[in-house]
Design an enzyme around this catalytic site. Structure first.
Site, short mmCIF file in Angstrom:
data_model
loop_
_atom_site.label_atom_id
_atom_site.label_comp_id
_atom_site.label_asym_id
_atom_site.label_seq_id
_atom_site.Cartn_x
_atom_site.Cartn_y
_atom_site.Cartn_z
N CYS A 160 0.80 -1.24 0.00
CA CYS A 160 0.00 0.00 0.00
C CYS A 160 0.83 1.28 0.00
O CYS A 160 0.28 2.37 -0.16
CB CYS A 160 -0.94 0.00 1.19
SG CYS A 160 -2.06 -1.41 1.18
N HIS A 208 -9.35 2.88 -1.94
CA HIS A 208 -7.93 2.59 -1.72
C HIS A 208 -7.40 1.72 -2.85
O HIS A 208 -7.24 0.51 -2.70
CB HIS A 208 -7.77 1.91 -0.36
CG HIS A 208 -6.38 1.46 -0.04
ND1 HIS A 208 -5.23 2.06 -0.54
CD2 HIS A 208 -5.94 0.44 0.76
CE1 HIS A 208 -4.18 1.43 -0.09
NE2 HIS A 208 -4.57 0.43 0.70
N CYS A 211 -0.28 2.18 6.53
CA CYS A 211 0.18 0.86 6.96
C CYS A 211 0.47 0.04 5.72
O CYS A 211 0.02 0.37 4.62
CB CYS A 211 -0.86 0.18 7.84
SG CYS A 211 -2.48 -0.03 7.06
N GLY A 237 0.90 -4.09 4.22
CA GLY A 237 0.74 -5.52 4.44
C GLY A 237 2.05 -6.22 4.74
O GLY A 237 3.10 -5.82 4.25
#
Length: 414
Positions: free
Chosen positions: A115, A367, A397, A399
């Site tokens: 991300c 997103h 954040c 993954g």
């Protein structure tokens, strides 16, 4: 130019210079942003980009970079695409840049850190410019989630699974499970999450109605169901969304918990964004408008099972590198992967909620994984311009247990 260089030299010998003064001063070798644009964010599978795959989206946004910047494409030496789900992204960005009008002397690559990929692309281009490898580059973030997600197709090999590392094994946990872990471990209740989500929707609706997104979005014409359509607005915003309505939605990950839902988690979305970077001296030479200064970015790791709290490690790390406090920040764009992590990060970092995601976030906007890191820069700088504010912090954040943060100074204060 000479005056700026002299100012830079003098500033190095200024006793008692405040950290905020240091990052906001203007030097010829600063890495600056001269263009920051994005597409509308569209619902995956049924929205405006459903028939425009990744290479088409990258081509469309790069076309707009050429048109809007009016820079000679020959000047651009490298283009880096942040993308998560498509293993062929490097092929696509190279072909798309050539089709969009860049010469074959313009190189291209792709990068993937989940991300944060869009911010990682910005960091990679900025670092190349900083070290003298290139003078001008474009960072792109793009994701076509209509095509599919980024889930693993098989477990890790036995050497990893049976290594004795619980963290390694936890890298297999689905994102929904990690959200429920954060909710349980840190007691972020369903009520708190739904209240947060309702406010994200309210802010996004108000921003869209007020036209605040207009200067960051570039209209894109694509084919949808065989017809030409021009996309101009984000599709995920749901006017009139309330806490009461959100509170009725069933849990999305019942195997792991009952706090995260389709209403308080980020939407599955298609979108792209692009950032044009160069040194301040080059921008002045090319008569390019200087939107902002890229100060820096950093990444931090943590336990994969609670990956959502990554910003609580990355943000203090980045601020410490520049001797700043959270009070020095004017606008914060924190990616709302899930309301669980957004509430936890807001409260743990002691963020002023009026400064954080003032236009809503990924819960209301969507997103698109590889796009978000670049999209946040577009949105955050636009909000800084609206507020006549200086310092922007972006963070997300990541993954498998990481967090990333970026720091920028808005220079469009008039």
């Amino acid at each position: 130019m000479a005056a700026e260089r002299l100012s830079s030299i003098v500033s190095q010998f200024t006793p008692g210079q405040k950290p905020l003064d240091k990052i906001t001063q203007k030097n010829p070798d600063d890495i600056v942003i001269t263009l920051a644009i994005r597409t509308p964010l569209c619902k995956a599978g049924k929205g405006g980009f459903k028939d425009t795959p990744l290479d088409g989206m990258v081509f469309k946004i790069l076309e707009q970079v050429v048109r809007k910047s009016r820079i000679d494409p020959q000047m651009v030496e490298d283009i880096c695409l942040g993308n998560v789900s498509d293993s062929k992204a490097a092929y696509y960005v190279r072909a798309a840049c050539l089709a969009a009008g860049f010469p074959n002397t313009t190189a291209a690559s792709s990068v993937n850190r989940f991300c944060s990929s869009g911010l990682k692309a910005v960091q990679d281009i900025a670092n190349q410019i900083l070290t003298g490898s290139i003078e001008v580059g474009v960072a792109v973030g793009a994701e076509h989630m209509s095509t599919g997600g980024d889930r693993l197709t098989r477990p890790f090999v036995d050497d990893i699974v049976y290594s004795g590392s619980q963290d390694a094994a936890d890298c297999l946990q689905p994102m929904g499970q990690t959200s429920e872990n954060v909710g349980k471990d840190f007691n972020v209740t369903r009520e708190q999450q739904d209240l947060y989500a309702a406010e994200s929707y309210r802010r996004a609706e108000a921003a869209q109605k007020s036209g605040w997104f207009d200067d960051e979005i570039t209209p894109i014409t694509v084919k949808k169901d065989g017809k030409d359509v021009t996309l101009t607005r984000d599709e995920g915003i749901r006017p009139g969304t309330t806490f009461e309505g959100l509170n009725k939605i069933r849990p999305a990950f019942p195997d792991y918990g009952d706090r995260s839902t389709g209403g308080n988690s980020s939407q599955v979305t298609d979108g792209a964004a692009a950032i044009l970077l160069m040194k301040r001296s080059k921008a002045l030479e090319l008569n390019q408008p200087i939107l902002a200064k890229f100060v820096g970015a950093t990444v931090a790791g943590l336990a994969p099972r609670i990956m959502g709290i990554g910003p609580t490690l990355a943000v203090p790390k980045l601020l410490a590198k520049h001797n700043l406090s959270i009070d020095d920040i004017d606008v914060v764009e924190l990616n709302e992967a899930f309301a669980s992590m957004a509430v936890y990060c807001r409260d743990t970092l002691k963020l002023d909620y009026s400064k954080m995601n003032p236009r809503g976030g990924a819960i209301a906007l969507g997103h698109p994984l590889g796009c978000t890191g670049a999209r946040q820069i577009c949105t955050g700088l636009s909000e800084c311009r609206r507020r006549k504010a200086k310092v922007l912090l972006t963070t997300m954040c990541i993954g498998t247990g990481m967090g990333m943060a970026g720091l920028f100074v808005n220079e469009q204060l008039d």
